[in-house]
Motif scaffolding. Structure first.
Motif, PDB file in Angstrom:
ATOM      1  N   ALA A   1     -79.149 -66.522 -16.411  1.00 61.31           N
ATOM      2  CA  ALA A   1     -78.973 -65.552 -17.490  1.00 61.31           C
ATOM      3  C   ALA A   1     -80.163 -65.538 -18.428  1.00 61.31           C
ATOM      4  O   ALA A   1     -80.517 -64.500 -18.993  1.00 61.31           O
ATOM      5  N   LEU A   2     -80.821 -66.703 -18.587  1.00 62.64           N
ATOM      6  CA  LEU A   2     -81.940 -66.808 -19.517  1.00 62.64           C
ATOM      7  C   LEU A   2     -83.251 -66.343 -18.909  1.00 62.64           C
ATOM      8  O   LEU A   2     -84.052 -65.661 -19.565  1.00 62.64           O
ATOM      9  N   PHE A   3     -83.482 -66.687 -17.642  1.00 61.66           N
ATOM     10  CA  PHE A   3     -84.772 -66.409 -17.021  1.00 61.66           C
ATOM     11  C   PHE A   3     -84.700 -65.464 -15.829  1.00 61.66           C
ATOM     12  O   PHE A   3     -85.736 -64.972 -15.384  1.00 61.66           O
ATOM     13  N   ARG A   4     -83.535 -65.252 -15.281  1.00 66.26           N
ATOM     14  CA  ARG A   4     -83.397 -64.431 -14.081  1.00 66.26           C
ATOM     15  C   ARG A   4     -82.532 -63.208 -14.382  1.00 66.26           C
ATOM     16  O   ARG A   4     -82.692 -62.570 -15.395  1.00 66.26           O
ATOM     17  N   MET A   5     -81.597 -62.915 -13.502  1.00 66.33           N
ATOM     18  CA  MET A   5     -80.787 -61.700 -13.626  1.00 66.33           C
ATOM     19  C   MET A   5     -79.307 -61.987 -13.825  1.00 66.33           C
ATOM     20  O   MET A   5     -78.459 -61.146 -13.553  1.00 66.33           O
ATOM     21  N   GLY A   6     -78.983 -63.189 -14.312  1.00 69.80           N
ATOM     22  CA  GLY A   6     -77.603 -63.493 -14.633  1.00 69.80           C
ATOM     23  C   GLY A   6     -76.678 -63.342 -13.440  1.00 69.80           C
ATOM     24  O   GLY A   6     -76.937 -63.837 -12.344  1.00 69.80           O
ATOM     25  N   ARG A   7     -75.590 -62.626 -13.624  1.00 70.36           N
ATOM     26  CA  ARG A   7     -74.605 -62.445 -12.552  1.00 70.36           C
ATOM     27  C   ARG A   7     -75.125 -61.574 -11.420  1.00 70.36           C
ATOM     28  O   ARG A   7     -74.538 -61.534 -10.342  1.00 70.36           O
ATOM     29  N   LEU A   8     -76.212 -60.889 -11.666  1.00 67.17           N
ATOM     30  CA  LEU A   8     -76.835 -60.092 -10.605  1.00 67.17           C
ATOM     31  C   LEU A   8     -77.707 -60.937  -9.683  1.00 67.17           C
ATOM     32  O   LEU A   8     -78.092 -60.475  -8.604  1.00 67.17           O
ATOM     33  N   GLN A   9     -78.026 -62.156 -10.092  1.00 69.52           N
ATOM     34  CA  GLN A   9     -78.992 -62.955  -9.352  1.00 69.52           C
ATOM     35  C   GLN A   9     -78.608 -63.182  -7.886  1.00 69.52           C
ATOM     36  O   GLN A   9     -79.465 -63.059  -7.003  1.00 69.52           O
ATOM     37  N   PRO A  10     -77.328 -63.512  -7.550  1.00 72.81           N
ATOM     38  CA  PRO A  10     -77.001 -63.674  -6.132  1.00 72.81           C
ATOM     39  C   PRO A  10     -77.257 -62.412  -5.312  1.00 72.81           C
ATOM     40  O   PRO A  10     -77.648 -62.491  -4.147  1.00 72.81           O
ATOM     41  N   LEU A  11     -77.062 -61.235  -5.917  1.00 75.58           N
ATOM     42  CA  LEU A  11     -77.320 -59.983  -5.206  1.00 75.58           C
ATOM     43  C   LEU A  11     -78.826 -59.767  -5.043  1.00 75.58           C
ATOM     44  O   LEU A  11     -79.287 -59.302  -3.998  1.00 75.58           O
ATOM     45  N   ILE A  12     -79.599 -60.114  -6.074  1.00 74.47           N
ATOM     46  CA  ILE A  12     -81.050 -59.975  -6.004  1.00 74.47           C
ATOM     47  C   ILE A  12     -81.619 -60.877  -4.920  1.00 74.47           C
ATOM     48  O   ILE A  12     -82.588 -60.527  -4.221  1.00 74.47           O
ATOM     49  N   GLU A  13     -81.021 -62.053  -4.742  1.00 77.61           N
ATOM     50  CA  GLU A  13     -81.545 -63.020  -3.777  1.00 77.61           C
ATOM     51  C   GLU A  13     -81.077 -62.752  -2.351  1.00 77.61           C
ATOM     52  O   GLU A  13     -81.583 -63.371  -1.421  1.00 77.61           O
ATOM     53  N   ASP A  14     -80.117 -61.864  -2.179  1.00 80.97           N
ATOM     54  CA  ASP A  14     -79.573 -61.579  -0.846  1.00 80.97           C
ATOM     55  C   ASP A  14     -80.502 -60.611  -0.122  1.00 80.97           C
ATOM     56  O   ASP A  14     -80.620 -59.443  -0.489  1.00 80.97           O
ATOM     57  N   ASP A  15     -81.171 -61.084   0.920  1.00 78.36           N
ATOM     58  CA  ASP A  15     -82.152 -60.272   1.627  1.00 78.36           C
ATOM     59  C   ASP A  15     -81.522 -59.084   2.351  1.00 78.36           C
ATOM     60  O   ASP A  15     -82.237 -58.173   2.770  1.00 78.36           O
ATOM     61  N   ARG A  16     -80.221 -59.095   2.522  1.00 72.76           N
ATOM     62  CA  ARG A  16     -79.569 -57.961   3.182  1.00 72.76           C
ATOM     63  C   ARG A  16     -79.486 -56.731   2.286  1.00 72.76           C
ATOM     64  O   ARG A  16     -79.296 -55.620   2.757  1.00 72.76           O
ATOM     65  N   ILE A  17     -79.613 -56.942   0.971  1.00 67.63           N
ATOM     66  CA  ILE A  17     -79.371 -55.866   0.012  1.00 67.63           C
ATOM     67  C   ILE A  17     -80.673 -55.167  -0.348  1.00 67.63           C
ATOM     68  O   ILE A  17     -81.656 -55.805  -0.722  1.00 67.63           O
ATOM     69  N   GLU A  18     -80.654 -53.849  -0.268  1.00 69.74           N
ATOM     70  CA  GLU A  18     -81.834 -53.040  -0.566  1.00 69.74           C
ATOM     71  C   GLU A  18     -81.745 -52.402  -1.939  1.00 69.74           C
ATOM     72  O   GLU A  18     -82.682 -52.462  -2.717  1.00 69.74           O
ATOM     73  N   ASN A  19     -80.622 -51.769  -2.262  1.00 66.57           N
ATOM     74  CA  ASN A  19     -80.417 -51.131  -3.560  1.00 66.57           C
ATOM     75  C   ASN A  19     -79.068 -51.547  -4.124  1.00 66.57           C
ATOM     76  O   ASN A  19     -78.103 -51.748  -3.378  1.00 66.57           O
ATOM     77  N   ILE A  20     -79.011 -51.646  -5.454  1.00 64.85           N
ATOM     78  CA  ILE A  20     -77.774 -51.989  -6.152  1.00 64.85           C
ATOM     79  C   ILE A  20     -77.471 -50.857  -7.130  1.00 64.85           C
ATOM     80  O   ILE A  20     -78.246 -50.608  -8.058  1.00 64.85           O
ATOM     81  N   SER A  21     -76.362 -50.163  -6.931  1.00 59.33           N
ATOM     82  CA  SER A  21     -75.955 -49.056  -7.804  1.00 59.33           C
ATOM     83  C   SER A  21     -74.759 -49.501  -8.636  1.00 59.33           C
ATOM     84  O   SER A  21     -73.775 -49.995  -8.086  1.00 59.33           O
ATOM     85  N   ILE A  22     -74.844 -49.312  -9.950  1.00 58.67           N
ATOM     86  CA  ILE A  22     -73.812 -49.804 -10.860  1.00 58.67           C
ATOM     87  C   ILE A  22     -73.379 -48.674 -11.788  1.00 58.67           C
ATOM     88  O   ILE A  22     -74.205 -48.084 -12.492  1.00 58.67           O
ATOM     89  N   VAL A  23     -72.088 -48.379 -11.796  1.00 58.56           N
ATOM     90  CA  VAL A  23     -71.488 -47.454 -12.757  1.00 58.56           C
ATOM     91  C   VAL A  23     -70.410 -48.241 -13.493  1.00 58.56           C
ATOM     92  O   VAL A  23     -69.272 -48.342 -13.038  1.00 58.56           O
ATOM     93  N   GLY A  24     -70.773 -48.813 -14.629  1.00 55.82           N
ATOM     94  CA  GLY A  24     -69.854 -49.708 -15.297  1.00 55.82           C
ATOM     95  C   GLY A  24     -69.879 -51.085 -14.650  1.00 55.82           C
ATOM     96  O   GLY A  24     -70.355 -51.254 -13.522  1.00 55.82           O
ATOM     97  N   PHE A  25     -69.343 -52.086 -15.371  1.00 55.97           N
ATOM     98  CA  PHE A  25     -69.477 -53.474 -14.914  1.00 55.97           C
ATOM     99  C   PHE A  25     -68.807 -53.735 -13.572  1.00 55.97           C
ATOM    100  O   PHE A  25     -69.206 -54.637 -12.836  1.00 55.97           O
ATOM    101  N   ASP A  26     -67.797 -52.929 -13.213  1.00 57.80           N
ATOM    102  CA  ASP A  26     -67.037 -53.194 -11.987  1.00 57.80           C
ATOM    103  C   ASP A  26     -67.227 -52.130 -10.916  1.00 57.80           C
ATOM    104  O   ASP A  26     -66.604 -52.209  -9.859  1.00 57.80           O
ATOM    105  N   GLY A  27     -68.095 -51.158 -11.150  1.00 53.24           N
ATOM    106  CA  GLY A  27     -68.352 -50.110 -10.155  1.00 53.24           C
ATOM    107  C   GLY A  27     -69.678 -50.365  -9.472  1.00 53.24           C
ATOM    108  O   GLY A  27     -70.691 -49.746  -9.811  1.00 53.24           O
TER     109      GLY A  27
END
Length: 511
Positions: free
Chosen positions: A140-166
Motif C-alpha cells: 500500500a505504501l510503495f506498490r499498488m496495495g490490493r491491486l498488487q497481486p493483479l499487477i504481478e499476475d503475468d496472465r493479466i493484460e488490462n484491469i477495468s474497474i467500475v467501483g471497488f467491486d466491479g
C-alpha cells in the motif's frame, strides 16, 4: 517520492487487531458466496472442476484475511514517519534505500502494536499473519496495495474497474473474466488513488474534486487512467503492456499481420516514412508502434514526447541506444500571470527542447487533441516519425487528425491543417479487433492489421489523396491491393515487391 502527511485515518493502535472477516474465518465461517479453495503452488487458489481455468482469484492470508482498514491506518502512519525520517535526505536516498527504510518502519510499528496488544490482554498476530500484514502495508505504501497481486499476475493484460467491486480482467490469451474487489468501498478506492498520484517519483499529479481525472505511469510501466467525483462511481483502467521489446516478426507469429505486410512496414520505417497507427482503444496501437520502432537502427538517436510514458523506448537500451524521453506534467495550485500553474511542463515545451538534442527521429506518442499539430512539427523537423491515434478506419483517422490539429489554436485553419498533414504523413496503419465469445461465457480477442493507406497531397477540395496499399480480406489480415509508384522504391530497403504484385494478382486487384 512525495508522501502526504494529512491523511485522516484512525490510529492503528485504537483498532482491533483482527477485522470481522478475520474473526469469521477463525470461527470457521466461509467467505460469502464462495467456499474456501485450496491454494496452488503459484499462490492463486486452485480452480474447482467445472470453473473456467483462466479466472484469477484473490490471494488470501493463511488462516485469515488481511484487514484492509488496518492496512490503510498503518500505511498512513508509516507514510508520516517515513517522510519525517527522510527529511532533507530525500534526494540522497535511492528508491531501494527508501523502501528498506519503509520496511523497517513497518516492522517497528507492527511490533509495537503487537506488544501493546499483549500488554492489554488482547490477542496478537501469529508470525505468518504479521508477515502478511507487513507485506500488505508495504504494498500500500510503495506498490499498488490490493491491486498488487493483479499487477504481478503475468496472465493479466488490462484491469477495468467500475467501483471497488466491479472489476474485470483482460487476460493474455484474449479472454475477459471477473476479478476480485480492490477495496472495501468506493471511498477507499478513491483515497488510495489520491495517495498513489501524490507519491509518484517521476511526476506527482493532483487528483481531487478540483482535478477529477488522473493519468499516471506505474513503476512497472503500466498506464493508469482514473476518474472520480464526476462519475457515479470511481473509474479506473490499468493497461499492462506485456509486449514491450516486440518486433514485427513477433506480430506475424501472432497472426496480426502477414509476412508480406511486415516486409512492407519494415522497409517503410527504414526508408524514413512517417507512420500513424490508428485503431480503437485496446486494439494494440502502442504494441504496433513499438514493433515499428524495433526496425530502427539501434544507434539512431530518438526523441519521444508523451503525456505519460508508455512507449518505454528509453527502457530498452539493448534495442535503442540513444533515447531522449520527455513526459508532460500538469501544474498545481493557482495560475500565475502567464495563465500557467506552477510546475506545468507541456508537450510543446518538450518539442522545443528536443530540437536542441539533434534527434534522428522525433516521436509524439498518442495523439488525442491539439498535440496533432506538434506531431506535424515533429514530422517536419525529421523524417521517419511514428504516432498513434484513435480511429475506426484509416481515412477517418485523417479527418480526425485535421480536427485535432485545429484545436491547437485559431492560427491552424482547416486548410492549413489538411495541407500540413498531407505533406508529413506517409502511411496510416489501421488495426482491428474481434471479440469471440467462448462456450464457457468468457471472451477471446483477436487483433490484426486491417488496412494500410498511403497519404499524399491532393486536390484543393479535399487536400489529400489516399491509396489503399493493403486492404482487409474477409474481415481478417490485410492483403496486397494497390502500390503507388513512389513506394516501389521500398524494394531497395528490403520490401518484397515481387511478392506484393503476386498477391495483388491472386486477389484479383491486378489483372
Amino acid at each position: 517520492m512525495t508522501l502526504p502527511l494529512d491523511e485522516r485515518r484512525p490510529d492503528p493502535r485504537s483498532l482491533p487487531l483482527f477485522a470481522s472477516r478475520a474473526r469469521r474465518a477463525d470461527a470457521g465461517e466461509e467467505h460469502v458466496g464462495r467456499p474456501a479453495r485450496p491454494r496452488s503452488a503459484s499462490g492463486l487458489h486452485a480452480v474447482p472442476a467445472g470453473e473456467p481455468s483462466g479466472t484469477p482469484t484473490p490471494r488470501r492470508a493463511t488462516g485469515s484475511e488481511v484487514d484492509w482498514e488496518l492496512v490503510a491506518a498503518f500505511r498512513s502512519q508509516a507514510s508520516e514517519l517515513l517522510t519525517k525520517q527522510l527529511g532533507g535526505d530525500r534526494l540522497h536516498l535511492d528508491k531501494a534505500a527508501q523502501e528498506a527504510l519503509g520496511r523497517s518502519i513497518i516492522v517497528e510499528l507492527l511490533e509495537a502494536a503487537a506488544a501493546d496488544a499483549v500488554t492489554a490482554g488482547r490477542p496478537s498476530w501469529t508470525p505468518v499473519q504479521q508477515d502478511e500484514l507487513a507485506q500488505a502495508i508495504f504494498n500500500a505504501l510503495f506498490r499498488m496495495g490490493r491491486l498488487q497481486p493483479l499487477i504481478e499476475d503475468d496472465r493479466i493484460e488490462n484491469i477495468s474497474i467500475v467501483g471497488f467491486d466491479g472489476v474485470w480482467l483482460d487476460l493474455a490469451d484474449g479472454s475477459r473474466v471477473p476479478g476480485p474487489p480492490v477495496a472495501d468501498s468506493d471511498q477507499e478506492l478513491t483515497d488510495f488513488l489520491t495517495f498513489l498520484a501524490s507519491r509518484s517519483e517521476i511526476s506527482a499529479r493532483p487528483f481531487s474534486e478540483a482535478q477529477p481525472k488522473l493519468h499516471l505511469q506505474l513503476d512497472d510501466g503500466s498506464r493508469l487512467a482514473a476518474t472520480a467525483w464526476v462519475s457515479p462511481r470511481p473509474l479506473v483502467l490499468i493497461r499492462r503492456h506485456r509486449l514491450t521489446e516486440v518486433s514485427l516478426q513477433d506480430l506475424v507469429d501472432r497472426q496480426a499481420l502477414s509476412p508480406l505486410t511486415a516486409s512492407f512496414l519494415t522497409a517503410a520505417v527504414r526508408a524514413r516514412l512517417s507512420v500513424v497507427v490508428a485503431g480503437a482503444q485496446g486494439f494494440g496501437k502502442t504494441t504496433m508502434a513499438r514493433a515499428l520502432c524495433g526496425a530502427f537502427d539501434p544507434k539512431e538517436s530518438i526523441a519521444t514526447l508523451e503525456s505519460e510514458f508508455e512507449l518505454g523506448l528509453h527502457e530498452m537500451p539493448d534495442r535503442h541506444k540513444i533515447v531522449y524521453a520527455w513526459q508532460s506534467r500538469p501544474g498545481s495550485g493557482e495560475r500565475g500571470p502567464d495563465g500557467r500553474q506552477s510546475g506545468e511542463f507541456t508537450l510543446n515545451e518538450a518539442l522545443h527542447d528536443s530540437f536542441r538534442f539533434t534527434a534522428g527521429r522525433t516521436i509524439v506518442g498518442e495523439v488525442r487533441g491539439p498535440e496533432a499539430w506538434l506531431m506535424v512539427k515533429a514530422m517536419e523537423s525529421g523524417s521517419g516519425s511514428i504516432s498513434t491515434t484513435h480511429s475506426v478506419n484509416a481515412r477517418g483517422a485523417m479527418r480526425k487528425l485535421v480536427t485535432c490539429a485545429m484545436e491547437f489554436g485559431p492560427q491552424v485553419t482547416h486548410e492549413l491543417a489538411t495541407r500540413k498533414l498531407a505533406e508529413t504523413i506517409n502511411l496510416i496503419v489501421q488495426l482491428d479487433m474481434e471479440v469471440e465469445e467462448l462456450p464457457d461465457g468468457t471472451e477471446r480477442r483477436h487483433r490484426w492489421v486491417s488496412e494500410i493507406v498511403a497519404i499524399s497531397p491532393g486536390e484543393k477540395d479535399l487536400g489529400y489523396a489516399t491509396t489503399t496499399v493493403f486492404d482487409a480480406h474477409e474481415g481478417r489480415v490485410a492483403v496486397a491491393h494497390t502500390l503507388p509508384d513512389e513506394l516501389r522504391r521500398l524494394e531497395r530497403h528490403g520490401f518484397d515487391l515481387a511478392g506484393f504484385l503476386t498477391e495483388a494478382r491472386s486477389s484479383g486487384v491486378i489483372a
